[in-house]
Design a protein around this motif. Structure first.
Motif, PDB file in Angstrom:
ATOM      1  N   UNK A 243      32.632  71.223  59.419  1.00 37.68           N
ATOM      2  CA  UNK A 243      32.010  72.546  59.337  1.00 37.68           C
ATOM      3  C   UNK A 243      30.564  72.455  59.814  1.00 37.68           C
ATOM      4  N   UNK A 244      29.960  73.633  60.028  1.00 33.79           N
ATOM      5  CA  UNK A 244      28.590  73.672  60.557  1.00 33.79           C
ATOM      6  C   UNK A 244      27.901  74.960  60.130  1.00 33.79           C
ATOM      7  N   UNK A 245      26.614  74.853  59.802  1.00 35.08           N
ATOM      8  CA  UNK A 245      25.765  76.015  59.526  1.00 35.08           C
ATOM      9  C   UNK A 245      24.537  75.890  60.404  1.00 35.08           C
ATOM     10  N   UNK A 246      24.318  76.865  61.273  1.00 32.22           N
ATOM     11  CA  UNK A 246      23.170  76.855  62.186  1.00 32.22           C
ATOM     12  C   UNK A 246      22.037  77.681  61.586  1.00 32.22           C
TER      13      UNK A 246
ATOM     14  N   UNK B 133      16.947  63.864  69.020  1.00 29.02           N
ATOM     15  CA  UNK B 133      17.824  64.276  67.933  1.00 29.02           C
ATOM     16  C   UNK B 133      17.532  63.377  66.731  1.00 29.02           C
ATOM     17  N   UNK B 134      17.323  63.959  65.549  1.00 30.79           N
ATOM     18  CA  UNK B 134      17.313  63.171  64.316  1.00 30.79           C
ATOM     19  C   UNK B 134      18.303  63.789  63.335  1.00 30.79           C
ATOM     20  N   UNK B 135      18.873  62.938  62.489  1.00 31.01           N
ATOM     21  CA  UNK B 135      19.907  63.363  61.532  1.00 31.01           C
ATOM     22  C   UNK B 135      19.624  62.707  60.187  1.00 31.01           C
ATOM     23  N   UNK B 136      19.772  63.472  59.110  1.00 27.39           N
ATOM     24  CA  UNK B 136      19.566  62.901  57.778  1.00 27.39           C
ATOM     25  C   UNK B 136      20.681  61.919  57.442  1.00 27.39           C
ATOM     26  N   UNK B 137      20.319  60.851  56.752  1.00 29.45           N
ATOM     27  CA  UNK B 137      21.319  59.872  56.322  1.00 29.45           C
ATOM     28  C   UNK B 137      22.027  60.308  55.047  1.00 29.45           C
ATOM     29  N   UNK B 138      21.396  61.188  54.310  1.00 29.04           N
ATOM     30  CA  UNK B 138      21.976  61.697  53.067  1.00 29.04           C
ATOM     31  C   UNK B 138      22.551  63.086  53.302  1.00 29.04           C
ATOM     32  N   UNK B 139      23.657  63.383  52.655  1.00 29.88           N
ATOM     33  CA  UNK B 139      24.271  64.710  52.746  1.00 29.88           C
ATOM     34  C   UNK B 139      23.928  65.510  51.490  1.00 29.88           C
ATOM     35  N   UNK B 140      24.086  66.812  51.592  1.00 27.94           N
ATOM     36  CA  UNK B 140      23.829  67.687  50.448  1.00 27.94           C
ATOM     37  C   UNK B 140      24.914  68.750  50.375  1.00 27.94           C
TER      38      UNK B 140
ATOM     39  N   UNK C  95      33.343  81.391  52.449  1.00 31.06           N
ATOM     40  CA  UNK C  95      34.790  81.227  52.346  1.00 31.06           C
ATOM     41  C   UNK C  95      35.245  79.796  52.625  1.00 31.06           C
ATOM     42  N   UNK C  96      34.460  79.021  53.392  1.00 27.87           N
ATOM     43  CA  UNK C  96      34.916  77.705  53.844  1.00 27.87           C
ATOM     44  C   UNK C  96      33.863  76.599  53.761  1.00 27.87           C
ATOM     45  N   UNK C  97      32.600  76.916  53.516  1.00 29.62           N
ATOM     46  CA  UNK C  97      31.521  75.941  53.673  1.00 29.62           C
ATOM     47  C   UNK C  97      31.218  75.237  52.350  1.00 29.62           C
ATOM     48  N   UNK C  98      32.182  74.382  51.958  1.00 32.58           N
ATOM     49  CA  UNK C  98      32.089  73.673  50.683  1.00 32.58           C
ATOM     50  C   UNK C  98      32.116  72.163  50.892  1.00 32.58           C
ATOM     51  N   UNK C  99      31.672  71.718  52.026  1.00 34.53           N
ATOM     52  CA  UNK C  99      31.660  70.314  52.406  1.00 34.53           C
ATOM     53  C   UNK C  99      30.218  69.798  52.393  1.00 34.53           C
TER      54      UNK C  99
END
Length: 286
Positions: free
Chosen positions: A162-165, A124-131, A243-247
């Motif tokens: 929240x999550x987007x796959x 598993x790798x995860x970005x340290x920066x969010x967008x 409708x909800x993915x504004x994070x």
């Protein structure tokens, strides 16, 4: 002879019943790639090679995986908040960079004893920066083994999750060979941002005329205030009203076992590799 016939009938009935317990496939559509766009430049999303969207690459989030080691200024080499869903444990030794690609393997933990409830490990790798909003794209080859190959975005906080796959597929499982899955989740959201207290998701499944694990494919996500669009090889296959993915969200790449996809560990198939050529991120020019 009669006993043999009865045994055969019983076996056939058992097989039919076993097949009936498998959830039926409900495809939203069958996808056509005859008009898929050709890549002209790597500087732009595959689906928008003329840059009608006025995209500018975000270098701090984009990665070509050309080094000898993972760039830990950009990426966590493991998930710092989640050790995995049993029976799969996330362990950093399953992640490597080889020949200009990110490689995620299975069970590279050697003699290390896994925590209770875990029998296998993967990476598993995860970005340290969010967008927040943009176009996110990766070219990858899913694992040809019973594991889910994932390219997705999430942010788990106290009040907002929240999550987007973008890619969540297990084509190494025989009956998933032609399945393309798409899903968005909201686990919780604060007042003013949807006020969600109970998890919901909006999933769809599509039929693709090839086996995803046989080659590299380009998964893309266009995400803005109004809509979420999903692409495969530059072909738009789904739109979801935002409708909800504004994070602000982090980018994740991983493999895992998952019973909902029939992707449970098989000790005879531990040589699978998820291969990722790049992750590229763009946002709109001002």
């Amino acid at each position: 002879m009669r006993l043999f016939s009865l045994l055969l009938i019983s076996l056939l009935c058992t097989c039919v019943r076993a097949q009936e317990t498998r959830p039926p496939k409900n495809y939203a559509d069958s996808l056509d790639f005859s008009a898929a766009p050709a890549r002209i430049t790597a500087k732009l999303p595959l689906s928008d090679q003329q840059n009608e969207g006025r995209w500018k690459m975000v270098r701090s989030l984009s990665e070509e995986f050309r080094g000898k080691r993972l760039n830990t200024k950009k990426w966590y080499p493991n998930n710092p908040k989640w050790k995995g869903r049993p029976p799969t444990y996330f362990q950093g030794d399953n992640v490597s960079l080889e020949n200009g690609e990110l490689i995620i393997r299975v069970n590279q933990h050697g003699e290390e004893e896994l925590p209770e409830e875990f029998t296998h490990s993967t990476g598993f790798i995860k970005s340290k920066q969010k967008i927040l909003y943009g176009y996110i794209e990766a070219e990858l080859k899913p694992m040809d083994a019973p594991w889910v190959s994932g390219f997705w975005m999430t942010n788990v906080s106290k009040d907002w999750w929240t999550e987007i796959d973008i890619c969540e597929n297990a084509p190494g499982v025989e009956w998933n060979r032609h399945d393309l899955n798409s899903n968005v989740h909201v686990f919780r959201a604060p007042p003013g941002k949807g006020d969600v207290k109970k998890h919901f998701s909006r999933s769809q499944k599509y039929y693709v005329p090839f086996e995803l694990q046989q080659d590299y494919h380009v998964w893309g996500l266009e995400w803005n205030k109004e809509v979420i669009r999903f692409f495969l090889d530059g072909v738009l296959f789904r739109e979801v009203e935002n409708t909800h993915w504004h994070q602000p969200l982090e980018i994740n790449l991983n493999a895992e076992s998952n019973k909902w996809f029939g992707a449970l560990p098989d000790d005879n198939r531990l040589d699978g590799k998820m291969k990722v050529k790049y992750v590229r991120v763009w946002q709109k020019k001002p």
